[in-house]
Scaffold this motif. Structure first.
Motif, PDB file in Angstrom:
ATOM      1  N   SER A 183       0.841  -1.216   0.000  1.00  0.00           N
ATOM      2  CA  SER A 183       0.000   0.000   0.000  1.00  0.00           C
ATOM      3  C   SER A 183       0.869   1.256   0.000  1.00  0.00           C
ATOM      4  O   SER A 183       0.567   2.237  -0.671  1.00  0.00           O
ATOM      5  N   ALA A 184       1.967   1.212   0.775  1.00  0.00           N
ATOM      6  CA  ALA A 184       2.879   2.370   0.819  1.00  0.00           C
ATOM      7  C   ALA A 184       3.494   2.610  -0.554  1.00  0.00           C
ATOM      8  O   ALA A 184       3.616   3.754  -1.009  1.00  0.00           O
ATOM      9  N   VAL A 185       3.882   1.531  -1.228  1.00  0.00           N
ATOM     10  CA  VAL A 185       4.488   1.665  -2.561  1.00  0.00           C
ATOM     11  C   VAL A 185       3.450   2.161  -3.573  1.00  0.00           C
ATOM     12  O   VAL A 185       3.751   3.015  -4.418  1.00  0.00           O
ATOM     13  N   ALA A 186       2.219   1.667  -3.457  1.00  0.00           N
ATOM     14  CA  ALA A 186       1.152   2.149  -4.352  1.00  0.00           C
ATOM     15  C   ALA A 186       0.972   3.656  -4.177  1.00  0.00           C
ATOM     16  O   ALA A 186       0.811   4.402  -5.155  1.00  0.00           O
TER      17      ALA A 186
ATOM     18  N   LEU B 206       3.786  10.130  -7.608  1.00  0.00           N
ATOM     19  CA  LEU B 206       4.559  10.490  -8.807  1.00  0.00           C
ATOM     20  C   LEU B 206       3.634  10.739 -10.006  1.00  0.00           C
ATOM     21  O   LEU B 206       4.089  10.877 -11.139  1.00  0.00           O
ATOM     22  N   GLY B 207       2.323  10.763  -9.724  1.00  0.00           N
ATOM     23  CA  GLY B 207       1.371  11.057 -10.788  1.00  0.00           C
ATOM     24  C   GLY B 207       0.981   9.856 -11.636  1.00  0.00           C
ATOM     25  O   GLY B 207       0.370   9.992 -12.699  1.00  0.00           O
ATOM     26  N   VAL B 208       1.342   8.656 -11.173  1.00  0.00           N
ATOM     27  CA  VAL B 208       0.993   7.439 -11.917  1.00  0.00           C
ATOM     28  C   VAL B 208      -0.436   7.017 -11.556  1.00  0.00           C
ATOM     29  O   VAL B 208      -0.813   7.032 -10.386  1.00  0.00           O
TER      30      VAL B 208
ATOM     31  N   ALA C  35      -2.064   7.670 -20.683  1.00  0.00           N
ATOM     32  CA  ALA C  35      -0.962   7.669 -19.704  1.00  0.00           C
ATOM     33  C   ALA C  35       0.177   6.766 -20.191  1.00  0.00           C
ATOM     34  O   ALA C  35      -0.074   5.727 -20.801  1.00  0.00           O
ATOM     35  N   PRO C  36       1.438   7.134 -19.903  1.00  0.00           N
ATOM     36  CA  PRO C  36       2.542   6.266 -20.315  1.00  0.00           C
ATOM     37  C   PRO C  36       2.620   4.985 -19.478  1.00  0.00           C
ATOM     38  O   PRO C  36       3.082   3.953 -19.926  1.00  0.00           O
TER      39      PRO C  36
ATOM     40  N   VAL D  64      11.214   3.402  -6.404  1.00  0.00           N
ATOM     41  CA  VAL D  64       9.962   3.557  -7.168  1.00  0.00           C
ATOM     42  C   VAL D  64      10.174   4.594  -8.282  1.00  0.00           C
ATOM     43  O   VAL D  64       9.780   4.370  -9.437  1.00  0.00           O
ATOM     44  N   GLN D  65      10.828   5.705  -7.953  1.00  0.00           N
ATOM     45  CA  GLN D  65      11.105   6.742  -8.960  1.00  0.00           C
ATOM     46  C   GLN D  65      11.948   6.183 -10.093  1.00  0.00           C
ATOM     47  O   GLN D  65      11.667   6.426 -11.275  1.00  0.00           O
TER      48      GLN D  65
END
Length: 199
Positions: free
Chosen positions: A18-21, A27-29, A106-107, A187-188
């Motif tokens: 959940s934290a990673v989501a 990051l706008g994903v 979205a990319p 993640v970035q």
């Protein structure tokens, strides 16, 4: 027009998925949360409430599905669980199709799927990222949750594909056994790797 890269996000209980989501979202994903979709479908006025009441009488009310009553009706009963999945899965798939259509420019799109290896499989995904942490840390996190017992944790683990197996099958692994800053950086990097234009 290029279609979005679809990344499946999964991980065993207490691994920090959940934290990673949330980091991806930050990051706008665009992130599709399968659990949240199920909550919506089983909430007041949700599409699954009436069929669940028909299949499991007495498990719903004005607030939608009573998760405790429904849980008691299906826990440990694979036939009942199958009936429930046949009600819920097609509806979740429909929400996912809508989400995909809405984010088609979205990319990168992330599908947050807790039981990816256990239930849904990798169909329609371009890659899978597994969120992982050392077993001792996972145990500490899970046992800190309200109402969680070592027995309950053991039962949940028994139903999940082992972490080592998930990591072995994954295209990417995000480690949450490090600092939040390090996890966020990973993640970035992953978002950059996937979305950077290929030369």
């Amino acid at each position: 027009m290029t279609k979005p890269f679809i990344l499946g996000l999964t991980g065993s209980i207490g691994m920090g998925k959940s934290a990673v989501a949330a980091m991806f979202r930050g990051l706008g994903v665009a992130v599709f949360d399968a659990d949240a979709a199920v909550h919506e479908l089983q909430g007041p006025g949700g599409a699954c409430v009436a069929p669940i009441e028909r299949a499991f009488p007495g498990t719903t009310g004005p607030q939608g599905v009573d998760r405790q009553k429904l849980g008691a009706a299906v826990f440990g009963n694979s036939a009942a669980l199958k009936v429930l999945e046949q009600i819920v899965h097609p509806e979740v798939a429909e929400l996912r199709r809508t989400f995909l259509a809405e984010n088609s420019a979205a990319p990168l799109i992330v599908f947050d799927i807790p039981l990816l290896y256990e239930k849904t499989g990798q169909h329609g995904l371009d890659a899978v990222v597994v969120v992982s942490a050392p077993a001792a840390l996972q145990r500490t996190r899970v046992l800190a949750r309200p109402g969680m017992t070592p027995e309950k944790f053991a039962q949940i683990l028994a139903l999940q594909v082992p972490d080592a197996e998930k990591r072995a099958q994954a295209d990417y692994v995000i480690d949450t056994g490090v600092s939040l800053a390090e996890t966020r950086h990973a993640v970035q990097q992953l978002v950059h790797t996937i979305t950077a234009p290929q030369n």
